[in-house]
Design an enzyme around this catalytic site. Structure first.
Site, short mmCIF file in Angstrom:
data_model
loop_
_atom_site.label_atom_id
_atom_site.label_comp_id
_atom_site.label_asym_id
_atom_site.label_seq_id
_atom_site.Cartn_x
_atom_site.Cartn_y
_atom_site.Cartn_z
N LYS A 1 43.37 -79.59 113.70
CA LYS A 1 42.97 -78.64 114.75
C LYS A 1 41.46 -78.42 114.72
O LYS A 1 40.77 -78.70 115.69
CB LYS A 1 43.69 -77.30 114.59
CG LYS A 1 45.12 -77.25 115.13
CD LYS A 1 46.12 -78.10 114.39
CE LYS A 1 47.50 -78.14 114.96
NZ LYS A 1 48.48 -77.29 114.31
N TRP B 1 55.34 -71.13 114.68
CA TRP B 1 54.96 -71.64 113.35
C TRP B 1 55.45 -70.71 112.25
O TRP B 1 55.92 -71.16 111.21
CB TRP B 1 53.46 -71.90 113.28
CG TRP B 1 53.11 -73.13 114.06
CD1 TRP B 1 52.31 -73.19 115.16
CD2 TRP B 1 53.58 -74.47 113.84
NE1 TRP B 1 52.25 -74.49 115.64
CE2 TRP B 1 53.02 -75.29 114.85
CE3 TRP B 1 54.42 -75.07 112.90
CZ2 TRP B 1 53.27 -76.66 114.95
CZ3 TRP B 1 54.67 -76.45 112.99
CH2 TRP B 1 54.10 -77.22 114.00
N ASP C 1 48.70 -69.14 106.85
CA ASP C 1 48.69 -70.47 107.47
C ASP C 1 47.58 -70.46 108.52
O ASP C 1 47.78 -70.02 109.64
CB ASP C 1 50.05 -70.76 108.11
CG ASP C 1 50.05 -72.05 108.93
OD1 ASP C 1 49.01 -72.75 108.96
OD2 ASP C 1 51.09 -72.34 109.56
C1 LIG Z 1 49.83 -77.40 113.78
C2 LIG Z 1 50.31 -76.26 112.94
C3 LIG Z 1 51.23 -76.45 111.90
C4 LIG Z 1 51.85 -77.79 111.59
O1 LIG Z 1 50.90 -78.58 110.97
P1 LIG Z 1 51.27 -80.03 110.40
O2 LIG Z 1 49.97 -80.40 109.77
O3 LIG Z 1 51.66 -80.88 111.55
O4 LIG Z 1 52.36 -79.87 109.42
C5 LIG Z 1 51.61 -75.35 111.16
N1 LIG Z 1 51.11 -74.14 111.41
C6 LIG Z 1 50.23 -73.91 112.41
C7 LIG Z 1 49.71 -72.54 112.65
C8 LIG Z 1 49.81 -74.98 113.21
O5 LIG Z 1 48.92 -74.76 114.18
#
Ligand SMILES: *Cc1c(COP(=O)(O)O)cnc(C)c1O
Length: 364
Positions: free
Chosen positions: A200, A106, A176
């Protein structure tokens, strides 16, 4: 097993399982929200019913995370991935570069997107060990001139988590938090921006939460698309256009559920216990193996391999027979991954551990 009525244990990394109570409330209110005679899906985002849902959802998130008053909370669309773009567009101002910490899939994606807008300085990286650890603060080489520092507190795919909050002096810290938000208490005031896709630990996909310090709003680059400009979203209370009303409602139900569990500090204790249960089983023999450095193992996404990878298919098949689903690791790393977000009960982890012990005894 008869799955028509039993809910299985879903270890998916996302979209992930939701608390059964949350789904039950959504079911009960599906055709008639609070006597309105309408589903939340059918009501105007500008009407009094949805205004109240959004107000309560934000209030509950602020209470759960103890978000200070000088931070805005935005309820957006586009996923965390869209914030990979929004972050440089909103934060670069006149500066030429940003610091990024590279710890896995990511953060690599966030870096690739930022490189379209600025010079990216890799302040620290765990590439040297196949992204299996979180680089210690002493190893970070921060540029005091950088517009901001971006990192990924929990790498969902590799299962690597920072157990500490970095110190970036006066440079804005951006996180993030897609796969770790609300899993443990954090001091929001240490961060300039926190963003997270909902699917998540919060609710269904389609909602992205951005928590941003107010003084960082209002400096977007002139060419910034209107939907990515945090100022426009903040001034319009996340309603510049139609917000993702139903995912916001579901997030609100999850926040109420989390409050009933005792809040973030209480769920953290359970998350620690769940992770320990599974890592202890992995460490109990050589049959299973976790590639991540012990101090940096994720509580949310437990990555592990079988010593004999030719048994992977059989492991997954038998797990599924027992109602343990979505354990296959990401294609980028292989092996297995069990995601243990807030909604995963201890009983689910216990069932997985029992199965793993059993499988090892029969195969090992
Ligand atoms: C799942 C995830 C993403 C991507 O998220 P989207 O909502 O599909 O764009 C980005 N960063 C992390 C750490 C993730 O777990």
């Amino acid at each position: 097993m008869d799955r028509r009525h039993d809910r299985i244990f879903n270890f998916s990394p996302g979209p992930a399982m939701l608390a059964a109570e949350v789904l039950q409330t959504a079911r009960d209110e599906a055709l008639d929200w609070h006597g309105s005679g309408m589903s939340v899906m059918e009501i105007s985002h500008r009407g009094p019913e949805f205004t109240e849902i959004l107000r309560q959802t934000e209030a509950d998130l602020r209470a759960l995370m103890a978000i200070p008053h000088n931070y805005k909370v935005l309820f957006l669309q586009g996923g965390a991935t869209t914030q990979f773009t929004a972050v440089p567009l909103n934060l670069l101002r006149a500066r030429k570069s940003a610091d990024y910490v590279e710890t896995g899939e990511w953060s690599k994606k966030a870096i690739a997107e930022a490189q379209r807008y600025c010079q990216v300085n890799i302040a620290a990286s765990s590439r040297d060990a196949n992204f299996s650890y979180a680089p210690a603060q002493e190893k970070w080489r921060l540029d005091p001139q950088a517009a901001y520092v971006h990192y990924t507190p929990n790498e969902t795919i590799g299962g690597v988590e920072f157990n500490w909050t970095p110190d970036t002096n006066d440079v804005a810290l951006v996180a993030d938090m897609s796969s770790s938000i609300l899993s443990r208490p954090i001091d929001v005031s240490r961060f300039a921006v926190i963003y997270a896709g909902a699917q998540k630990n919060i609710g269904p996909s389609g909602l992205t939460i951005v928590i941003v310090r107010e003084d960082l709003i209002g400096h977007a680059a002139p060419q910034t698309p209107v939907m990515l400009d945090w100022r426009i979203q903040a001034e319009n209370d996340s309603m510049y256009n139609t917000p993702p009303t139903y995912p916001i409602y579901m997030a609100g139900l999850t926040f109420q559920w989390l409050k009933k569990q005792g809040g973030v500090a209480a769920i953290e204790k359970i998350n620690i216990a769940k992770a320990r249960l599974l890592y202890d089983q992995i460490d109990a023999s050589d049959f299973y193996r976790c590639p991540v450095a012990k101090s940096d193992r994720s509580r949310m996404n437990v990555a592990f391999t079988l010593q004999d990878s030719s048994l992977d298919g059989e492991f997954l098949r038998q797990a599924e027979e027992r109602g343990l689903l979505q354990l296959k690791g990401h294609r980028a790393v292989g092996g297995m991954r069990a995601s243990l977000y807030n909604a995963m009960p201890v009983a689910g982890v216990q069932a997985l551990v029992d199965f793993m012990r059993d499988f090892e005894r029969r195969q090992g």
